[in-house]
Scaffold this active site. Structure first.
Site, PDB file in Angstrom:
ATOM      1  N   HIS A 152       0.826  -1.206   0.000  1.00  0.00           N
ATOM      2  CA  HIS A 152       0.000   0.000   0.000  1.00  0.00           C
ATOM      3  C   HIS A 152       0.857   1.252   0.000  1.00  0.00           C
ATOM      4  O   HIS A 152       0.760   2.096  -0.894  1.00  0.00           O
ATOM      5  CB  HIS A 152      -0.952   0.015   1.191  1.00  0.00           C
ATOM      6  CG  HIS A 152      -2.010   1.070   1.086  1.00  0.00           C
ATOM      7  ND1 HIS A 152      -1.746   2.412   1.290  1.00  0.00           N
ATOM      8  CD2 HIS A 152      -3.324   0.985   0.771  1.00  0.00           C
ATOM      9  CE1 HIS A 152      -2.854   3.109   1.098  1.00  0.00           C
ATOM     10  NE2 HIS A 152      -3.830   2.270   0.788  1.00  0.00           N
ATOM     11  N   GLU A 183       1.013   3.855  -3.171  1.00  0.00           N
ATOM     12  CA  GLU A 183       1.409   5.211  -2.816  1.00  0.00           C
ATOM     13  C   GLU A 183       2.852   5.188  -2.333  1.00  0.00           C
ATOM     14  O   GLU A 183       3.278   4.245  -1.671  1.00  0.00           O
ATOM     15  CB  GLU A 183       0.509   5.765  -1.707  1.00  0.00           C
ATOM     16  CG  GLU A 183      -0.968   5.819  -2.064  1.00  0.00           C
ATOM     17  CD  GLU A 183      -1.823   6.302  -0.903  1.00  0.00           C
ATOM     18  OE1 GLU A 183      -1.264   6.668   0.147  1.00  0.00           O
ATOM     19  OE2 GLU A 183      -3.057   6.298  -1.047  1.00  0.00           O
ATOM     20  N   HIS A 215      -7.852  -2.779  -3.895  1.00  0.00           N
ATOM     21  CA  HIS A 215      -6.559  -2.501  -4.523  1.00  0.00           C
ATOM     22  C   HIS A 215      -6.085  -3.700  -5.342  1.00  0.00           C
ATOM     23  O   HIS A 215      -5.588  -3.538  -6.466  1.00  0.00           O
ATOM     24  CB  HIS A 215      -5.514  -2.151  -3.460  1.00  0.00           C
ATOM     25  CG  HIS A 215      -5.648  -0.766  -2.910  1.00  0.00           C
ATOM     26  ND1 HIS A 215      -5.669   0.358  -3.725  1.00  0.00           N
ATOM     27  CD2 HIS A 215      -5.750  -0.309  -1.639  1.00  0.00           C
ATOM     28  CE1 HIS A 215      -5.776   1.441  -2.975  1.00  0.00           C
ATOM     29  NE2 HIS A 215      -5.843   1.065  -1.721  1.00  0.00           N
TER      30      HIS A 215
END
Length: 274
Positions: A152, A183, A215
């Site tokens: 993540h 990110e 995701h």
């Protein structure tokens, strides 16, 4: 999804465990939580275990079927439970972990709460467990094959060092392992270039996430042009999605569940045992 709202404990047990996760709304993705919870119960026989979700959005979309940590603790306290251990089902000690610690303040012994309240740290917050965790994840990839994991990360870069270090350590023991984050760094574009430079023509796509949720199903392996799968296939790399949460790998489950619990002694956080 099973209803995880609190049922009053039976018998004379005054202890309880609470597994706290961020939560997921993707049907079936919560299956990754179950092996970890079962391992926690195996390691703590006779102590009932409950589930709580940190995300208010997830709880609302599930119609309140899984309580917030504070709601869960309130019900346990009202039911006569005196000692509670909370398992942090998080990878890093970010804002979700700080929010969890804040929710514990009213339940501290000094505030009229439980006689004992303890909390585990996220797996990547402890150096030894972090190494065991990433080693266990790497071991799920067969030798001679290639895999790209999606972490993540954080847009502000707070977790860049963690993931960049892990990626480098992986490459030293398994040159076919790659890691990029949604990110922060390592960024997908730089890792895509590494894959092309290494002439990788086939690899599996896996989430480095506790659940294979949005995701994993959209950003990683979705059919849209911006998904990692679509971009890699456009570059000539065959992609095989393996959409399993981390808890679905037994060796990883063992590392996650082997979590020491530290007494929560003051409102500013958890103080480790000396």
């Amino acid at each position: 999804m099973k209803n995880h709202c609190i049922a009053l404990p039976s018998g004379n047990s005054q202890e309880a465990l609470v597994a706290v996760w961020f939560g997921t709304t993707v049907f079936g993705a919560e299956a990754s939580y179950l092996p970890v919870e079962e391992e926690l119960k195996r390691r703590n026989p006779g102590i009932p275990l409950y589930r709580a979700y940190l995300s208010g959005m997830v709880r609302r979309r599930l119609g309140g079927r899984v309580p917030a940590p504070a709601e869960c603790l309130k019900q346990l306290l009202d039911a006569g439970i005196r000692r509670v251990g909370l398992f942090s089902g998080l990878l890093t000690a970010g804002e979700e972990f700080e929010r969890l610690r804040a929710e514990l303040v009213p339940f501290l012994p000094k505030n009229g709460g439980f006689d004992a309240l303890s909390l585990s740290l996220p797996v990547c917050a402890e150096p030894d467990r972090r190494k065991q965790f990433f080693a266990a994840v790497a071991a799920t990839v067969p030798a001679g094959s290639a895999a790209l994991f999606m972490g993540h990360g954080h847009a502000d870069g707070r977790s860049d060092a963690l993931y960049c270090t892990a990626a480098e350590e992986w490459r030293q023991v398994h040159p076919g392992l790659f890691l990029a984050c949604v990110e922060g760094r390592p960024a997908f574009e730089e890792v895509r270039q590494e894959l092309l430079h290494a002439e990788i023509n086939r690899l599996s796509l896996r989430p480095l996430l506790l659940t294979a949720g949005d995701h994993a199903r959209n950003d990683l392996a979705g059919s849209g042009a911006e998904s990692w799968k679509s971009q890699l296939e456009a570059a000539g790399i065959e992609c095989i999605p393996e959409l399993r949460g981390l808890g679905e790998y037994p060796a990883v489950t063992a590392v996650l569940a082997e979590a020491p619990f530290y007494p929560v002694e003051h409102p500013d956080g958890d103080r480790r045992k000396e």
